[in-house]
Write an enzyme that holds these catalytic residues in place. Structure first.
Site, mmCIF file in Angstrom:
data_model
loop_
_atom_site.group_PDB
_atom_site.id
_atom_site.type_symbol
_atom_site.label_atom_id
_atom_site.label_comp_id
_atom_site.label_asym_id
_atom_site.label_seq_id
_atom_site.Cartn_x
_atom_site.Cartn_y
_atom_site.Cartn_z
ATOM 1 N N CYS A 76 14.238 0.787 2.506
ATOM 2 C CA CYS A 76 15.137 1.945 2.433
ATOM 3 C C CYS A 76 16.039 1.983 3.666
ATOM 4 O O CYS A 76 16.869 1.112 3.828
ATOM 5 C CB CYS A 76 14.309 3.217 2.239
ATOM 6 S SG CYS A 76 15.278 4.604 1.631
ATOM 7 N N HIS A 100 10.460 1.918 -2.371
ATOM 8 C CA HIS A 100 9.372 2.124 -1.408
ATOM 9 C C HIS A 100 8.031 1.619 -1.945
ATOM 10 O O HIS A 100 7.267 2.399 -2.510
ATOM 11 C CB HIS A 100 9.214 3.621 -1.128
ATOM 12 C CG HIS A 100 10.284 4.207 -0.277
ATOM 13 N ND1 HIS A 100 10.225 4.217 1.098
ATOM 14 C CD2 HIS A 100 11.441 4.826 -0.602
ATOM 15 C CE1 HIS A 100 11.300 4.824 1.591
ATOM 16 N NE2 HIS A 100 12.064 5.197 0.583
ATOM 17 N N GLU A 111 5.424 1.047 -0.340
ATOM 18 C CA GLU A 111 4.307 1.673 0.390
ATOM 19 C C GLU A 111 3.914 3.019 -0.212
ATOM 20 O O GLU A 111 2.876 3.563 0.111
ATOM 21 C CB GLU A 111 4.664 1.808 1.880
ATOM 22 C CG GLU A 111 5.534 2.994 2.279
ATOM 23 C CD GLU A 111 7.029 2.853 1.958
ATOM 24 O OE1 GLU A 111 7.392 1.939 1.187
ATOM 25 O OE2 GLU A 111 7.824 3.667 2.466
#
Lengths: 230, 741
Positions: A86, A203, A205
């Site tokens: 990002c 993302h 994660e």
């Protein structure tokens, strides 16, 4: 194995990256403050998401000039894997590690939702645990994720097979409807020439835990652990 | 030039929103005529916004205690114990007037302000919610206001990296000239690391940290305490400008300093900025304070004492440090590139003394000013009882249920708000278990399996018809939303939005709603631990609907046991928990009947039944006896079922199983309270019904999941079959196409 997360003023996914690295690599990652002079030797570096310096000039532009980024560039050139997520992707393009730019979303609004990504190749250290040409579900959350590169750069990325992920539908098909931000050629993530630097808007994660509704992000980090252990 | 050369005239006094009696009280407290700076300070401290002078008498009646409440109203936010040495810290606050004048900045700074209230207590914010009320979609300004407010909320919260996980958004012409933007933040703190605003220790340094002081927001608190008129747009300069990046730095710097033991007291500079923060800290500790305004970091040149004291520049904090710890603290704030300035010290004089350019520019006794602020027992009249409506009226009563459902799901109030919440980062911090769109958001307590269920709710059209029932219902619905996830509701925060309290009928709405809220809070063991009052929400004499928004927080020990509303499997039984009388008064269904304009009684709320049904449902969820759960609220039973079907992408068949006979549409769309829809496997249904009977709870099988349409029993209606795809199109379509218009 030792990992590092770079923290800028305004980073806000640094803790999420820390949690993800700890879950996959085991040890505590080093949290490197942008102003710290030296970073210890590490096996992998994450440039996390957020709004570094408020993104007031241009997303990632200020962070790219910070002293720690010179060190990150040096390590990347020496072969250390670097993952920019990002705002981290924006910083990597601004710092020249990756080509192209991230412009304002075509819809002009911030977009936070799960999207599907097509795995363009699975022979890199980031994607070895995925299956090529299949779709994975990963969230996005950005205002400036509209990837752009000029025709020559785009031709080079394609020619060198450096597109990592493309936005797609749940079956892996590309379409404008499945492209959340207007990115050229549906690009969601790209590699550098040596394939040790990956920048991506989504993302991974954030989706590594069944309690949060999915685990498609896990394989990216586990693949890295495996590749680095080899 | 000092502002203190300005002469105090009756006009000056009136411009400061002070009436003759209040000014007489000022003369008595001061023993002399105040100077201009002092008058300005009185005006903001005694504004409705800061002093609660119209509502205080009634707020005192609300239940605020429970064994798990660590800190109730009066501090920056309420605090509850969530076990394992941790606490949830939360509050809701309005930013209504500024958001109407300048929607982006008004909403953004509202979000910034409420987050500061939470982290000033030592809690890291983990979730934001917002309750929004706009004017009619047909009104010329509505589209612009929706776009600006949503962008402002997103702009601030996204940059801070705090997920915005839920909220509500409704439309009504009563908000045409006066929208409501109520923002709530929940934070997480260690119970032994909570920070309060009470200052102590003569001679200890008073420190200013954060952003510089500018001329923005001067008299914001006073603006929030008067009615709007045609000239209100000229007040744009009184709207503050937000800088979420600076607030993110302020958050991290404060957290870093809070990990040490250097802080004695800390208070954010919100409404009435430096004035209110310094007064509150000194007043709570019974101290005096000397401030040297030359040391206040200033953004603009030539600022006067008056301007500095009344500025509402954002992203600032005031704190008292242990002597000798200034350098350690300064280093932290310099690391985060924020201003850090020693601006004064605590004294034993009981006075606030302000110095500027070598002169004393104000000298005010603290206690009388802060504690002896006016308190009014304003005259009020009870709201006229509305008429009871036994069954649906108007042409629409003859419509087929599938047509009504389709129309309902596309109404502005019931339509999907995805267009809004996709502009909010609702997943950052990687602990969002239940995303927006359900009954309550569920956010994991980081590093544990526990979760906080968080919601906000209010049904203003009920409050208008019957403030007492409406007040009860707002609390009960927040409690019900939390219960429907399997969490135990623990406490709530209230944001009371009303019109001009000087009008007895408006005051009657406030009194009635507070009475109803108090009754529900007591019955449901759901105390109010923090809150905010926003009055004078009127434009050109037209008041908003009475809108007491309740923000609730609950706890679940194991998030893997939580329920969501989505249908999970085909072939499961749909069970209605609670009684269905087909109550139509004040329902959304009734609002579709454009040929009916009268106000009717809202559904009555039986608190005993509410508690009993809710406790039963929660027990069943935690026992794993149900596969999905959704509370029934706006739109009634069939809307609840439709939402469950859309969320799970599984259709169903509904069998009207009536205990209390009524027209089919009334049964499907009435808004009786204390009800839930749950699903269970075929085998589990018998056990569930038996358990309900033992608990004296009404439970009826009313259908079965399966297919890709919602089918209403064919015998009762020739039609009644609506595909999920069609339903989704109308439900998801309204807001995006409205905003694109």
């Amino acid at each position: 194995m030792k990992t590092a997360v770079i923290v800028f003023p305004g980073s806000n996914c640094d803790r999420d990256a820390q949690v993800a690295l700890k879950a996959s690599f085991g040890g505590e990652p080093v949290m490197v403050w942008h102003g710290d002079a030296d970073m210890p030797a590490v096996d992998m570096i994450v440039v996390p998401g957020g709004f570094s310096y408020g993104d007031y000039l241009r997303s990632g532009a200020m962070a790219a000039t910070s002293p720690i980024m010179r060190e990150v560039v040096k390590r990347a050139n020496a072969g250390v894997p670097v993952l920019g997520i990002c705002n981290g992707f924006q910083i990597l393009t601004e710092s020249g590690l990756l080509p192209g730019a991230l412009m304002r979303n075509a819809g002009l609004k911030f977009v936070c939702r799960d999207v599907h990504l097509r795995i363009e190749r699975n022979d890199t250290m980031f994607t070895s645990r995925y299956t090529q040409n299949t779709a994975i579900r990963i969230p996005i959350a950005h205002h400036d994720g509209n990837y752009f590169a000029d025709a020559d750069t785009l031709a080079m990325l394609k020619g060198e097979n450096r597109i990592a992920f493309r936005y797609c539908d749940g079956n892996g098909n590309l379409s404008d409807d499945a492209n959340p931000n207007g990115s050229i050629d549906h690009i969601a993530g790209i590699y550098n020439e040596k394939l040790n630097v990956l920048g991506m808007m989504p993302h991974p994660e954030r989706l590594m835990d069944p309690a949060l509704g999915g685990t498609d992000g896990t394989a990216l980090f586990e693949g890295l652990v495996e590749a680095l252990a080899a | 030039m000092s502002d203190n050369t300005v002469k105090i005239t009756p006009d000056t006094i009136a411009e400061h929103g002070l009436n003759a009696e209040e000014y007489a009280l000022i003369l008595e407290i001061m023993g002399r005529e105040p100077n201009y700076t002092e008058l300005g300070i009185f005006s903001v401290m005694w504004s409705e916004h800061c002093s609660y002078k119209s509502s205080k008498k009634w707020l005192k009646t609300l239940p605020t205690e429970a064994p798990w409440v660590i800190c109730g109203p009066g501090e920056n936010a309420g605090i509850i114990d969530i076990g394992d040495g941790q606490a949830a810290v939360f509050k809701m606050e309005s930013h209504n007037h500024p958001s109407y004048i300048e929607p982006y900045q008004g909403a953004a700074t509202g979000v910034g302000g409420i987050m500061r209230d939470v982290f000033t207590m030592g809690a890291r914010p983990i979730a934001n919610l917002n309750a929004l009320r706009f004017g009619s979609p047909d009104h010329a300004k509505t589209r612009h206001l929706v776009g600006g407010v949503v962008a402002g909320i997103g702009g601030y919260g996204n940059c801070m990296g705090i997920p915005t996980v839920g909220g509500e958004c409704e439309f009504h012409s009563a908000y045409n000239g006066n929208i409501l933007v109520n923002a709530m933040t929940v934070g997480l703190a260690d119970t032994d690391k909570i920070f309060y605003s009470e200052a102590s220790g003569i001679g200890k340094p008073v420190i200013y940290v954060g952003a510089k002081t500018g001329r923005d927001g001067i008299h914001g608190a006073t603006m929030a305490s008067t009615e709007f008129n045609a000239d209100s747009e000229e007040k744009r300069p009184t709207v503050q400008v937000g800088d979420p990046f600076t607030e993110k730095l302020l958050l991290e710097a404060c957290m870093e300093l809070m990990a040490t033991d250097a802080i004695v007291a800390i208070q954010d500079m919100g409404a009435a900025g430096l004035t209110s923060s310094s007064f509150e800290m000194a007043s709570k500790g019974g101290m005096g304070v000397d401030l040297d305004l030359d040391n206040v970091p200033q953004r603009e040149e030539g600022m006067t004492a008056y301007e500095m004291m009344l500025s509402e520049s954002q992203e600032r904090m005031l704190m008292v440090l242990e002597p000798g710890r200034e350098d350690e603290a300064r280093k932290i704030f310099e690391k985060w590139e924020l201003d850090f300035a020693v601006v004064g010290k605590l004294t034993d004089t009981g006075h606030m003394v302000l110095r500027h350019k070598g002169e004393i520019v104000a000298d005010l006794p603290i206690d009388p000013l802060a504690e002896a602020s006016p308190e009014y027992d304003r005259p009020w009249v009870e709201t006229e009882p509305a008429e009871y409506l036994a069954t649906m009226l108007g042409e629409i009563a003859k419509s087929a249920p599938d047509d009504v459902l389709k129309a309902m799901m596309a109404t502005p109030d019931l339509a999907s708000k995805r267009w809004i919440w996709e502009q909010y980062d609702h997943m950052v911090m990687a602990d969002t278990v239940a995303r927006p769109g359900g009954d309550a958001a569920l956010v994991r307590v980081h590093g544990t399996n526990k979760g906080l269920a968080i919601t906000s709710d209010c049904t203003p059209r009920y409050c208008l018809a019957d403030p007492v029932q409406g007040g009860r219902q707002a609390v009960a619905e927040a409690w019900r939303n939390i219960t429907a996830t399997g969490a135990t509701p623990l406490a709530c925060t209230d944001n009371l939005n009303f019109g001009n309290p000087e009008k007895p009928e408006i005051m009657g709405q406030l009194v009635g709603c507070i009475q109803g809220m108090g009754e529900a809070c007591t019955s449901l063991d759901f105390p109010i631990v923090s809150g905010n009052v926003s009055l004078y929400n009127e434009t050109e004499g037209n008041a908003i609907l009475p809108t007491p928004v309740i923000g609730g927080v609950g706890l679940i020990d194991d998030i893997s046991k939580a329920a969501t509303l989505a249908f999970k499997n085909h072939g499961e039984f749909i069970v209605l928990i609670g009684d269905n009388f087909g109550h139509i008064g004040q329902s959304i269904y009734l609002s579709l009947a454009t040929d009916v304009q009268k106000i009717y009684t809202p559904p009555a709320l039986n608190l005993h039944r509410e508690r009993r049904n809710g406790d039963f449902v929660r027990e069943q969820i935690l026992d794993g006896a149900v596969t999905a759960c959704h509370d029934i609220s706006d739109g009634g039973l069939l809307v609840a079922i439709a939402e469950m079907a859309l969320a799970g992408n599984i259709g169903c068949k509904v069998e009207p199983n009536m205990v209390h006979e009524c027209p089919l549409n009334d049964w499907l769309f009435g808004e009786d309270q204390a009800r839930y829809i749950v699903t269970t496997s075929e085998e589990g249904a018998g056990t569930l019904i038996a358990a309900a009977r033992n608990a004296d709870v009404s439970a009826l099988i009313i259908g079965e999941t399966g297919g890709n349409a919602i089918v209403i029993n064919q015998e009762m209606t020739q039609r009644g079959n609506i595909s999920l795809d069609d339903l989704r199109d109308v439900h998801e379509g309204w807001l995006p196409s409205y905003m694109a218009g």
